[in-house]
Design an enzyme around this catalytic site. Structure first.
Site, PDB file in Angstrom:
ATOM      1  N   ASP A  90       5.265  -3.633   0.893  1.00 41.08           N
ATOM      2  CA  ASP A  90       3.988  -3.323   0.236  1.00 41.08           C
ATOM      3  C   ASP A  90       2.866  -4.077   0.958  1.00 41.08           C
ATOM      4  O   ASP A  90       2.975  -5.291   1.183  1.00 41.08           O
ATOM      5  CB  ASP A  90       4.102  -3.773  -1.233  1.00 41.08           C
TER       6      ASP A  90
ATOM      7  N   ASP B 164      -1.250  -1.522   5.815  1.00 47.70           N
ATOM      8  CA  ASP B 164      -2.527  -1.538   5.114  1.00 47.70           C
ATOM      9  C   ASP B 164      -3.645  -1.901   6.090  1.00 47.70           C
ATOM     10  O   ASP B 164      -3.964  -3.068   6.286  1.00 47.70           O
ATOM     11  CB  ASP B 164      -2.463  -2.524   3.943  1.00 47.70           C
TER      12      ASP B 164
ATOM     13  N   GLU C  93      -3.249   3.289   3.835  1.00 43.67           N
ATOM     14  CA  GLU C  93      -4.330   3.281   2.829  1.00 43.67           C
ATOM     15  C   GLU C  93      -5.678   3.578   3.467  1.00 43.67           C
ATOM     16  O   GLU C  93      -5.997   3.085   4.547  1.00 43.67           O
ATOM     17  CB  GLU C  93      -4.363   1.914   2.122  1.00 43.67           C
TER      18      GLU C  93
ATOM     19  N   HIS D  85      -6.574  -4.095  -8.030  1.00 41.82           N
ATOM     20  CA  HIS D  85      -5.362  -4.918  -8.130  1.00 41.82           C
ATOM     21  C   HIS D  85      -5.551  -6.030  -9.168  1.00 41.82           C
ATOM     22  O   HIS D  85      -6.629  -6.608  -9.259  1.00 41.82           O
ATOM     23  CB  HIS D  85      -5.044  -5.571  -6.778  1.00 41.82           C
TER      24      HIS D  85
ATOM     25  N   GLY E 121      -2.694  -0.659  -7.974  1.00 42.44           N
ATOM     26  CA  GLY E 121      -3.437  -1.346  -9.037  1.00 42.44           C
ATOM     27  C   GLY E 121      -3.346  -0.622 -10.358  1.00 42.44           C
ATOM     28  O   GLY E 121      -4.328  -0.504 -11.097  1.00 42.44           O
TER      29      GLY E 121
ATOM     30  N   ASN F 226       2.054   2.189  -8.065  1.00 48.00           N
ATOM     31  CA  ASN F 226       2.441   0.785  -7.866  1.00 48.00           C
ATOM     32  C   ASN F 226       2.104  -0.082  -9.077  1.00 48.00           C
ATOM     33  O   ASN F 226       0.964  -0.066  -9.551  1.00 48.00           O
ATOM     34  CB  ASN F 226       1.697   0.212  -6.655  1.00 48.00           C
TER      35      ASN F 226
ATOM     36  N   ASN G 240       2.732  -4.125 -10.530  1.00 46.27           N
ATOM     37  CA  ASN G 240       3.203  -5.489 -10.324  1.00 46.27           C
ATOM     38  C   ASN G 240       2.742  -6.383 -11.483  1.00 46.27           C
ATOM     39  O   ASN G 240       3.545  -6.935 -12.230  1.00 46.27           O
ATOM     40  CB  ASN G 240       2.682  -6.017  -8.975  1.00 46.27           C
TER      41      ASN G 240
HETATM   42  O1  G3H Z   1       0.736  -2.812  -4.349  1.00 47.18           O
HETATM   43  C1  G3H Z   1       0.991  -3.101  -5.532  1.00 47.18           C
HETATM   44  C2  G3H Z   1       0.159  -2.657  -6.611  1.00 47.18           C
HETATM   45  O2  G3H Z   1      -0.964  -2.013  -6.203  1.00 47.18           O
HETATM   46  C3  G3H Z   1       0.219  -3.367  -7.904  1.00 47.18           C
HETATM   47  O3  G3H Z   1      -1.027  -3.538  -8.549  1.00 47.18           O
HETATM   48  O4  G3H Z   1      -0.551  -5.678  -9.709  1.00 47.18           O
HETATM   49  O5  G3H Z   1      -2.494  -4.286 -10.316  1.00 47.18           O
HETATM   50  O6  G3H Z   1      -0.191  -3.528 -10.850  1.00 47.18           O
HETATM   51  P1  G3H Z   1      -1.074  -4.294  -9.933  1.00 47.18           P
HETATM   52 ZN    ZN Z   2      -1.422  -2.455  -3.975  1.00 49.56          ZN
END
Ligand code: G3H
Ligand code: ZN
Length: 283
Positions: free
Chosen positions: A82, A104, A134, A180, A209, A230, A232
Site C-alpha cells: 500500500d 504512489d 494514484e 486518510h 481513506g 481501503n 485501516n
Molecule cells: O491506504 C489505505 C487507506 O487509504 C486507509 O485509509 O486509514 O482512512 O481507512 P483510512
Molecule cells: Zn491510502
C-alpha cells in the site's frame, strides 16, 4: 491456496459491481481478524501493508504471515504493498513475493507520475504482479503519507484516461474528497467527478481513506465504479478501543487476554465492512 494477483480478484468485482476490501495489517492479530472475517463471510480480500507496517512487522515476517494465511484459507487472497513510494521498494516487495503493489506517485507532476508508474508496470507485469497507482492527492495522514488539506487535489477525469492508457495499470486510486485517517468534519464526496472518471475508464477504481465515509456514500461509490476500498483507521480504532476497555482492570497482564478480545472487536468491524462492500459470499 497461494497468494493471487489483485487483478484476478478485482476482475470479478468489476464485472459484478461490488468492492473488495483493501485491508491494512500492522500486526499478527490484525491479520487474524481479517482472515477470520473473510472466512466467515466467504469474501475475497486484499491484505496490504504500508511501508511503515513492513518496517514495524519486518518484511520476512509479514510475507511469511500472509503466505501462511493464504495457504490455510479457503478464500482468494492478494498480498499488496500500500502506498509504495519508490521503485526500489516496489522491486523489494516483488522479490519478496507480494502479488500486487501500489506505486504512489500522486505527489509528482502528471508526466513524472506517468514515467514512474510505467516503469513499475513494466517490471511488475513481467512477473505477474498487479499494479495500482494514484492520480490526484488525498489529504490526511497514513503512515508516511502526510498531505495537508490545502495540498489535496481531486482526480481530473480527462487525465485519468490518459494516465491509464500510458501506464497500463490494473487499478486506479482516485481522489474524490475522501481523506486518510480521522475526519475533521463529514466527508463531501464528488460523485459527479467519480461518474465522469468511471465513464472515461474501464479498469477497477480504488477508494482510499474510507474509514470515516458514511455507509450511504460507500454504497454510491460502488455503484459508480469503485471496486477496491481501503480501510485501516477504523480497524485500528476498534482494536484499540477494546484494549483500553480491558486495561481499565489493573489486574490484567496477559497480552493474550488483551489482544485476543481486541482482535475479535476488529474482526466484527471487518465483517461489517465486507457486508457493506457486497463482497460477502463472492469467494
Ligand atoms: O491506504 C489505505 C487507506 O487509504 C486507509 O485509509 O486509514 O482512512 O481507512 P483510512
Ligand atoms: Zn491510502
Amino acid at each position: 491456496m497461494a497468494l493471487i494477483p489483485m487483478e484476478e480478484i478485482l476482475a470479478d468485482a468489476n464485472e459484478k459491481n461490488y468492492a473488495v476490501g483493501g485491508f491494512n495489517i500492522n500486526n499478527l492479530e490484525a491479520l487474524q481478524a481479517i482472515i477470520e472475517a473473510a472466512e466467515a463471510e466467504q469474501a475475497p480480500i486484499i491484505l496490504q501493508t504500508s511501508e511503515g507496517a513492513i518496517r514495524y512487522i519486518n518484511m520476512e515476517y509479514a510475507v511469511a504471515m500472509a503466505k501462511a494465511a493464504a495457504e490455510k484459507a479457503s478464500v482468494p487472497i492478494a498480498f499488496h504493498l500500500d502506498h509504495g513510494e519508490s521503485f526500489a521498494k516496489i522491486i523489494e516487495c516483488i522479490r519478496n513475493d507480494y502479488s500486487s503493489v501500489m506505486i504512489d506517485g500522486s505527489k509528482l507532476p502528471f508526466e513524472e507520475n506517468i514515467a514512474l508508474t510505467s516503469k513499475v508496470v513494466e517490471a511488475a507485469s513481467a512477473v505477474g504482479v498487479s499494479v495500482e497507482a494514484e492520480l490526484g492527492q488525498l489529504g490526511g495522514v497514513e503512515d508516511d503519507v502526510v498531505v495537508e488539506e490545502k495540498d489535496a487535489t481531486l482526480t481530473n477525469p480527462d487525465e485519468a484516461a490518459e494516465f491509464i492508457d500510458k501506464t497500463g495499470i490494473d487499478a486506479l486510486a482516485v481522489a474524490i474528497g475522501t481523506a486518510h485517517g480521522v475526519y475533521k468534519g463529514d466527508p463531501d464526496l464528488d460523485f459527479e467527478r467519480l461518474e465522469k472518471i468511471n465513464n472515461e475508464v474501464d479498469i477497477p477504481l480504488v477508494l482510499h481513506g474510507a474509514s470515516g465515509v458514511p455507509d450511504a456514500d460507500i454504497a454510491r461509490s460502488i455503484e459508480l465504479g469503485i471496486n477496491k476500498i481501503n480501510v485501516n483507521t477504523a480497524f485500528q480504532q476498534a482494536f484499540t478501543a477494546k484494549m483500553r476497555e480491558i486495561l481499565e482492570d489493573p489486574d490484567v497482564y496477559d497480552p493474550r487476554k488483551i489482544c485476543g478480545p481486541a482482535k475479535d472487536a476488529m474482526k466484527e468491524k471487518v465483517i461489517e465492512k465486507i457486508r457493506l462492500f457486497g463482497s460477502d459470499g463472492k469467494a
